[in-house]
Scaffold this motif. Structure first.
Motif, PDB file in Angstrom:
ATOM      1  N   THR A  16       0.087  -0.219 -10.173  1.00  0.00           N
ATOM      2  CA  THR A  16      -0.131   0.136  -8.771  1.00  0.00           C
ATOM      3  C   THR A  16       0.539  -0.901  -7.884  1.00  0.00           C
ATOM      4  N   PRO A  18       2.494  -1.834  -4.068  1.00  0.00           N
ATOM      5  CA  PRO A  18       2.348  -1.416  -2.669  1.00  0.00           C
ATOM      6  C   PRO A  18       3.144  -0.148  -2.391  1.00  0.00           C
ATOM      7  N   ALA A 197      -8.215   6.611  -5.900  1.00  0.00           N
ATOM      8  CA  ALA A 197      -8.442   5.169  -5.924  1.00  0.00           C
ATOM      9  C   ALA A 197      -7.131   4.392  -6.014  1.00  0.00           C
ATOM     10  N   ARG A 198      -6.218   4.855  -6.856  1.00  0.00           N
ATOM     11  CA  ARG A 198      -4.940   4.150  -7.018  1.00  0.00           C
ATOM     12  C   ARG A 198      -4.105   4.252  -5.744  1.00  0.00           C
ATOM     13  N   LYS A 199      -4.099   5.425  -5.099  1.00  0.00           N
ATOM     14  CA  LYS A 199      -3.356   5.571  -3.839  1.00  0.00           C
ATOM     15  C   LYS A 199      -3.948   4.661  -2.760  1.00  0.00           C
ATOM     16  N   ARG A 200      -5.271   4.589  -2.717  1.00  0.00           N
ATOM     17  CA  ARG A 200      -5.907   3.744  -1.707  1.00  0.00           C
ATOM     18  C   ARG A 200      -5.549   2.276  -1.934  1.00  0.00           C
ATOM     19  N   ASN A 201      -5.525   1.844  -3.183  1.00  0.00           N
ATOM     20  CA  ASN A 201      -5.129   0.461  -3.481  1.00  0.00           C
ATOM     21  C   ASN A 201      -3.674   0.207  -3.102  1.00  0.00           C
ATOM     22  N   ALA A 202      -2.823   1.205  -3.339  1.00  0.00           N
ATOM     23  CA  ALA A 202      -1.396   1.036  -3.051  1.00  0.00           C
ATOM     24  C   ALA A 202      -1.118   0.954  -1.555  1.00  0.00           C
ATOM     25  N   ASP A 204      -3.365   0.017   0.892  1.00  0.00           N
ATOM     26  CA  ASP A 204      -4.057  -1.060   1.596  1.00  0.00           C
ATOM     27  C   ASP A 204      -3.052  -2.108   2.055  1.00  0.00           C
ATOM     28  N   ASN A 205      -3.182  -2.553   3.292  1.00  0.00           N
ATOM     29  CA  ASN A 205      -2.303  -3.556   3.906  1.00  0.00           C
ATOM     30  C   ASN A 205      -0.885  -3.037   4.152  1.00  0.00           C
TER      31      ASN A 205
END
Length: 244
Positions: A16, A18, A197-202, A204-205
């Motif tokens: 994952t 950015p 979940a993986r898309k949200r982590n990618a 973030d920021n």
């Protein structure tokens, strides 16, 4: 021929990184955006309707962060004013390459110029309509005020800014509810909990949302006489800002 399906975040063993608008995202973007952003089709089509209403003869219309050109195409299909030019801007070469094929296949007459550039750098000149559909959210916070001010200065009197964004809420309960509803929307469109979940982590920021009140205040500080919401679904909203 059906559009390619977004499975970018489906591999449980995948790394994952950015989020970025690379060739993989460009290939599946129509499916990704349709299944990820509630109300996207309405926002795009009504951006075209608004462009048809506010475009004035001999003016420029800007699609800032044009991606594959959906809003550009909607504007082009609705503009009736003579001698207008739509300037479609994106900083991702992969998105512009696909955008070019979309525009080339369209038969409407309004001229379109594709520009690869950062929207924080692009000059806004003699504009009657500026569309920022889900783009400002990717611009660093410190630069957003300047982007909106330059749009205001570059608009003709009577011009319009359409600003669509993922938003957050000052009330923590409302914020949590709307995030949950957005995730439910994505599940109902076929995304797994792992993909969400993986898309949200990618992202973030990379995508930093703000409140609707922040967007209104920024527009008014830039000089817009009116700015408010015309469409909202969960934590996605679109505002109209008018220059007198």
């Amino acid at each position: 021929m059906s559009e390619p399906r977004d499975t970018i975040f489906a591999d449980p063993l995948g790394e994952t990184n950015p989020f970025r608008f690379d060739a993989d995202v460009a290939r599946v973007f129509p499916d990704m955006i349709r299944r990820s952003v509630p109300g996207y089709t309405t926002v795009v089509s009504m951006s075209g309707l608004l462009a048809g209403r506010y475009a004035t003869a001999g003016s420029n219309l800007y699609d800032l962060g044009c991606s594959l050109g959906a809003s550009t195409l909607a504007m082009r299909q609705n503009v009736r004013a003579a001698d207008c030019c739509i300037i479609a801007v994106d900083n991702a070469a992969a998105m512009l390459d696909r955008c070019r094929s979309v525009i080339d296949s369209d038969t409407h007459d309004t001229r379109v110029e594709l520009v690869q550039a950062d929207i924080a750098d692009i000059p806004i000149v003699d504009a009657s309509v500026v569309v920022l559909n889900f783009t400002l959210q990717f611009i660093p916070l410190a630069q957003r005020g300047d982007v909106i001010q330059r749009i205001y200065r570059g608009l003709r009197p009577g011009g319009i800014l359409v600003l669509s964004e993922k938003v957050t809420f000052a009330d923590p309960q409302l914020d949590a509810l709307n995030i949950d509803l957005h995730h439910q929307f994505k599940r109902e469109h076929g995304y797994s909990d792992l993909e969400i979940a993986r898309k949200r982590n990618a992202i973030d920021n990379v995508l930093i949302p703000e409140t609707l009140d922040t967007h209104r205040k920024r527009a008014r500080a830039a000089g817009f006489d009116s700015c408010d919401v015309w469409f909202q679904c969960f934590n996605f909203a679109s505002l109209i800002a008018l220059k007198a």
